[in-house]
Write an enzyme that holds these catalytic residues in place. Structure first.
Site, PDB file in Angstrom:
ATOM      1  N   GLU A 143       0.718  -1.043  -0.191  1.00  0.00           N
ATOM      2  CA  GLU A 143       0.389   0.309  -0.232  1.00  0.00           C
ATOM      3  C   GLU A 143       0.589   1.150   0.020  1.00  0.00           C
ATOM      4  OE1 GLU A 143      -1.630  -0.351   3.671  1.00  0.00           O
ATOM      5  OE2 GLU A 143      -3.076  -2.412   3.029  1.00  0.00           O
ATOM      6  N   LYS A 201       2.737   4.394   1.378  1.00  0.00           N
ATOM      7  CA  LYS A 201       2.067   5.164   3.094  1.00  0.00           C
ATOM      8  C   LYS A 201       1.972   6.841   2.554  1.00  0.00           C
ATOM      9  CE  LYS A 201       5.604   5.471   6.911  1.00  0.00           C
ATOM     10  NZ  LYS A 201       5.258   6.637   7.250  1.00  0.00           N
ATOM     11  N   ASP A 257       1.777  10.724   3.730  1.00  0.00           N
ATOM     12  CA  ASP A 257       2.414  11.008   4.800  1.00  0.00           C
ATOM     13  C   ASP A 257       1.044  12.073   5.450  1.00  0.00           C
ATOM     14  OD1 ASP A 257       4.375  12.545   6.022  1.00  0.00           O
ATOM     15  OD2 ASP A 257       5.128  13.169   4.306  1.00  0.00           O
ATOM     16  N   TYR A 277      -6.582   2.109   6.226  1.00  0.00           N
ATOM     17  CA  TYR A 277      -5.768   0.690   6.097  1.00  0.00           C
ATOM     18  C   TYR A 277      -5.520  -0.338   7.009  1.00  0.00           C
ATOM     19  CZ  TYR A 277      -2.497   3.923   8.930  1.00  0.00           C
ATOM     20  OH  TYR A 277      -2.524   5.195  10.206  1.00  0.00           O
ATOM     21  N   LYS A 325      11.007   2.999   2.610  1.00  0.00           N
ATOM     22  CA  LYS A 325      10.809   4.861   2.306  1.00  0.00           C
ATOM     23  C   LYS A 325      11.137   4.841   1.164  1.00  0.00           C
ATOM     24  CE  LYS A 325       9.506   6.840   6.016  1.00  0.00           C
ATOM     25  NZ  LYS A 325       9.637   7.749   7.056  1.00  0.00           N
ATOM     26  N   CYS A 382      40.272  11.669  22.709  1.00  0.00           N
ATOM     27  CA  CYS A 382      38.489  12.082  23.058  1.00  0.00           C
ATOM     28  C   CYS A 382      38.190  12.890  23.268  1.00  0.00           C
ATOM     29  CB  CYS A 382      38.325  10.454  23.680  1.00  0.00           C
ATOM     30  SG  CYS A 382      36.265  11.485  24.237  1.00  0.00           S
ATOM     31  N   CYS A 402      36.593  13.512  27.353  1.00  0.00           N
ATOM     32  CA  CYS A 402      37.753  12.762  28.890  1.00  0.00           C
ATOM     33  C   CYS A 402      39.380  13.258  28.528  1.00  0.00           C
ATOM     34  CB  CYS A 402      37.064  11.372  29.076  1.00  0.00           C
ATOM     35  SG  CYS A 402      37.945  10.106  27.678  1.00  0.00           S
ATOM     36  N   CYS A 431      36.767   6.182  21.126  1.00  0.00           N
ATOM     37  CA  CYS A 431      37.091   6.833  22.769  1.00  0.00           C
ATOM     38  C   CYS A 431      37.550   5.088  23.705  1.00  0.00           C
ATOM     39  CB  CYS A 431      36.547   7.917  23.437  1.00  0.00           C
ATOM     40  SG  CYS A 431      36.218   7.627  25.079  1.00  0.00           S
ATOM     41  N   CYS A 457      33.981   6.982  30.730  1.00  0.00           N
ATOM     42  CA  CYS A 457      34.228   7.974  29.430  1.00  0.00           C
ATOM     43  C   CYS A 457      32.532   9.023  29.489  1.00  0.00           C
ATOM     44  CB  CYS A 457      34.635   8.094  28.489  1.00  0.00           C
ATOM     45  SG  CYS A 457      33.869   9.726  27.177  1.00  0.00           S
TER      46      CYS A 457
HETATM   47  S1  IVH Z   1      -0.389  -0.062   9.111  1.00  0.00           S
HETATM   48  C1  IVH Z   1       1.193  -1.813  12.871  1.00  0.00           C
HETATM   49  N1  IVH Z   1      -0.668   1.329   5.926  1.00  0.00           N
HETATM   50  O1  IVH Z   1       2.930   5.323   9.408  1.00  0.00           O
HETATM   51  C2  IVH Z   1       0.553  -1.087  11.226  1.00  0.00           C
HETATM   52  N2  IVH Z   1       0.711   3.143   8.052  1.00  0.00           N
HETATM   53  O2  IVH Z   1       4.763   4.612  11.406  1.00  0.00           O
HETATM   54  C3  IVH Z   1       0.710   0.106  11.632  1.00  0.00           C
HETATM   55  N3  IVH Z   1       0.775   4.946   7.342  1.00  0.00           N
HETATM   56  O3  IVH Z   1       1.360   5.767  12.218  1.00  0.00           O
HETATM   57  C4  IVH Z   1       0.386   0.687  10.493  1.00  0.00           C
HETATM   58  N4  IVH Z   1       0.454   4.815   5.295  1.00  0.00           N
HETATM   59  O4  IVH Z   1       0.674   6.707  10.063  1.00  0.00           O
HETATM   60  C5  IVH Z   1      -0.382   1.514   7.851  1.00  0.00           C
HETATM   61  N5  IVH Z   1      -1.064   2.552   4.436  1.00  0.00           N
HETATM   62  C6  IVH Z   1      -0.510   2.338   5.605  1.00  0.00           C
HETATM   63  C7  IVH Z   1       0.258   3.877   6.435  1.00  0.00           C
HETATM   64  C8  IVH Z   1       0.149   3.913   7.720  1.00  0.00           C
HETATM   65  C9  IVH Z   1       1.156   5.191   6.494  1.00  0.00           C
HETATM   66  C10 IVH Z   1       1.375   5.584   8.350  1.00  0.00           C
HETATM   67  C11 IVH Z   1       0.320   5.453  10.161  1.00  0.00           C
HETATM   68  C12 IVH Z   1       1.330   5.211  11.457  1.00  0.00           C
HETATM   69  C13 IVH Z   1       3.179   5.161  10.364  1.00  0.00           C
HETATM   70  C14 IVH Z   1       3.669   3.604  10.583  1.00  0.00           C
END
Ligand code: IVH
Length: 673
Positions: free
Chosen positions: A118, A120, A122, A233, A321, A415, A418, A433, A438
């Site tokens: 899916e 992600k 933002d 999602y 990412k 260092c 220290c 170090c 330290c």
């Molecule tokens: S799944 C346990 N699906 O990413 C699974 N998250 O770092 C948790 N997010 O807080 C989330 N798109 O705000 C999931 N397709 C997607 C997403 C998504 C954006 C964000 C969400 C979450 C963060 C996790």
């Protein structure tokens, strides 16, 4: 008014509401409107006029609530009945292939795993709770356990259903918790900022900030004017429906009236997911909203359940990412940071620059070789990159900007904290170090020990750790448990209340899962994943501390370097004593139970009153370790109410609803397994 007229008005209002809900769904979810916007607005105005004239007919699910409700004084706190976790991040293909390997290793299989990918989004994560088909609560993710109640604000978002869509013959779940991301489209964001500039208001840095700012309004009429949208999602707790895969969950949500991102791709292998990542990356700049990566999830829910979760993220998902956004700026100076393993890391002090909404004034230069390789000098203009939560880094020098006044940087021989000699092992890129005592190393180790993924001691941040070490109150992380309130009270920004909170946080942290305990020790090469593997294979810390390198290497995922590092750690007398002191301070390691030891799987508990010898969060950890969940309030979905000394009003409510009530003794017998 006559009874007949009354009935006519009531029917008119109901018809308008039903029609408005339907048109809303057609427009926002099906993307297939039947009527014009003007016609929709006319119906809405008619409804509002009738509701104003006949206030008895008011209803929270009315489509008119999308224009906003009375302003609030503050947001209330809402507990999520199942924590809202975050995701592990991957930055290159190898991270994703490693994730697939970890999944297979954990499931003990070589079979191909099917994933679902899916975009992600933002934006801002929210949870929407529906009871008997009605939206009753919307909350922010907050710290994952508790968020803020923003129901009136969320009601104004037209792609959020106020009532679940009823299918012919289909069931509406009694309770449904839907999770998703609220966001603002790029075009709408541009218009909003233009409008703000016209009104001499400061513009939002990016759509995510604009979304967060809009949801944080105490006056939902302001939110109603902001062009927010949602994609769903996932789910939290659900009743009455039992999908078998994540894809099935999403399709069910869609049928119930939620928007699902159309770029979701189910049923793919890990290799296909990598291809899809490139496809999405290629078209992300053409999408009408911001995405910052792609989420890859194991599709089968039974496999997800077997995989379970780590401290803050599930083992069944990862976020891949996209490459971060870059900016150019100048290096004003280069300083040295001393880490918990003594590594001396050169850090560029930058002319502050805003990258993707955050001000960046420091960037890591990694080590001496990197500086040489990239020929980075003090005074250089450089390209800086920030990717998600990771530390910003210098990518390259813009040579055309050189003036001749730049200075070459030399790593110090000692260092800087220290003064001990800095040494560099033959095959290592970093200088270290040599002095284990330290103060910079001690501070970083203590901070790591208290960090969220380790003992999670709320309030013990780096500033406080620095003060405590400088005052001689802490020399090792084992000393934390001996701290007294009087000692911390009076330190900078430490009043009696903060001191009390800190002492409570330390006390509560004493019940800890084995993987967190191992991670907290700060053994080189032992990050969260390795700690998790070790906690799975060894029964006790004593057993781990005497494990021979061969035994360690027999654990899948642990190679000779990690094994050697673990052995080396426990070989040091000082470290063994420190671990012993932690155990002697009343720290209690609870086992992360294996799947077969989850006797409370799916059970929802509510706690009331006080428990002798156990804090509330310890009780919560026990329940969660056994697979159960803890909720903040009693409802029809509660399985057990645990009543301690002086129980509150929850007891009466539980009795009224026929929820089983347990005293503390019976509770202990249930969670001691
Ligand atoms: S799944 C346990 N699906 O990413 C699974 N998250 O770092 C948790 N997010 O807080 C989330 N798109 O705000 C999931 N397709 C997607 C997403 C998504 C954006 C964000 C969400 C979450 C963060 C996790």
């Amino acid at each position: 008014m006559s009874k007949i007229a009354d009935a006519i008005i009531t029917e008119k209002v109901e018809t308008l509401r039903k029609e408005l809900h339907r048109h809303n769904y057609r427009y926002h979810v099906l993307d297939d409107p039947e009527i014009s916007d003007a016609e929709y607005d006319r119906m809405m105005r008619e409804l509002i006029t009738l509701e104003t004239e006949y206030p008895d007919l008011a209803s929270p699910d009315s489509p008119s609530s999308r224009v906003g409700a009375a302003p609030l004084d503050k947001f209330e706190t809402v507990e999520h009945s199942i924590p809202m976790l975050s995701l592990d991040n991957g930055f290159e293909d190898s991270d994703i292939l490693d994730f697939d390997k970890r999944v297979k290793r954990h499931l003990d299989t070589n079979d191909t795993i099917l994933y679902i990918a899916e975009p992600k989004m933002d934006g801002v994560a929210v949870e929407l709770v529906y009871e008997e088909g009605q939206l009753v609560t919307a909350s922010t993710r907050g710290d994952g356990f508790k968020g803020e109640r923003i129901t009136s604000n969320v009601r104004t978002i037209r792609s959020v259903p106020l009532l679940l869509q009823k299918e012919e013959g289909g069931k509406i779940p009694a309770r449904l918790e839907v999770r998703g991301e609220i966001f603002m489209g790029l075009e709408e964001f541009g218009k909003l900022n233009d409008d703000r500039l016209n009104r001499e208001l400061s513009p939002f840095a990016n759509p995510r900030n604009a979304t967060a700012g809009s949801l944080r309004q105490l006056d939902s009429k302001v939110t109603a004017r902001r062009p927010l949208e949602i994609f769903s999602y996932g789910v939290g707790r659900i009743t009455d429906i039992a999908p078998e895969s994540h894809w099935e969950t999403l399709q069910t949500l869609n049928r119930l009236g939620f928007r699902i991102n159309p770029l979701t791709k189910p049923g793919i292998t890990i290799e296909a997911a990598l291809d899809y990542y490139r496809e999405l990356d290629g078209k992300r700049h053409t999408l009408p909203y911001d995405i910052d990566g792609m989420v890859i999830k194991v599709d089968s829910l039974s496999l997800q359940q077997r995989l379970g979760e780590k401290s803050r993220s599930p083992r069944w998902a990862i976020a891949y990412k996209f490459k971060a956004i870059q900016e150019t700026t100048r290096i004003l100076d280069i300083g040295i940071q001393v880490g918990r393993t003594g590594a001396l890391t050169p850090v560029a002090h930058l002319d502050p620059v805003s990258i993707d909404g955050a001000t960046v004034s420091r960037a890591t230069l990694h080590n001496e070789d990197e500086i040489r390789k990239k020929d980075i000098r003090i005074g250089d203009t450089v390209l800086v990159q920030r990717a998600g939560d990771v530390i910003p880094e210098v990518i390259k020098v813009i040579e055309s900007k050189r003036t001749g006044g730049e200075r070459v940087f030399a790593m110090p021989q000692n260092c800087p904290v220290c003064g001990a000699e800095a040494y560099r092992q033959k095959d290592e890129a970093v200088s270290r170090c040599n002095n284990i005592n330290c103060s910079a190393q001690v501070k970083a180790r203590i901070r790591h020990f208290a960090s969220k993924a380790a003992f999670d001691m709320d309030g013990l941040g780096i500033k406080l750790v620095e003060q405590l070490v400088d005052k001689g109150l802490l020399t090792s992380y084992a000393d934390i448990f001996q701290l007294e309130k009087e000692q911390v009270q009076g330190l900078e920004r430490m009043g009696p209340k903060s001191a009390r909170n800190l002492m409570n946080a330390i006390e509560e942290s004493k019940t800890v899962t084995f993987d967190r305990f191992i991670y907290a020790l700060g053994i080189r090469h032992v990050g969260e994943n390795v700690a998790d593997l070790l906690a799975d294979k060894f029964e006790t810390i004593d057993e781990l501390s005497v494990a021979a390198p061969d035994t360690l290497e027999a654990v899948e995922g642990i190679g000779p370097e990690i094994a050697e590092s673990i052995r080396h750690f426990f070989e040091q007398n000082e470290n063994r004593k420190t671990v012993q002191r932690i155990s002697d301070s009343g720290v209690k390691i609870i086992r992360k139970t294996k799947q077969e030891k989850r006797p409370l799987e799916g059970k929802v508990f509510v706690l009331t009153g006080t428990f002798e010898g156990m804090t509330r969060s310890q009780a919560k950890e026990r329940i969660e370790a056994a697979g159960g969940k803890v909720s903040g309030s009693v409802s029809r979905n509660t399985d057990y109410l645990v009543a301690g000394e002086s129980p509150g009003s929850k007891l009466g409510k539980a009795e009224k609803l026929g929820v089983e009530v347990m005293d503390f003794q019976s509770f202990l017998s249930v969670v001691s397994f």
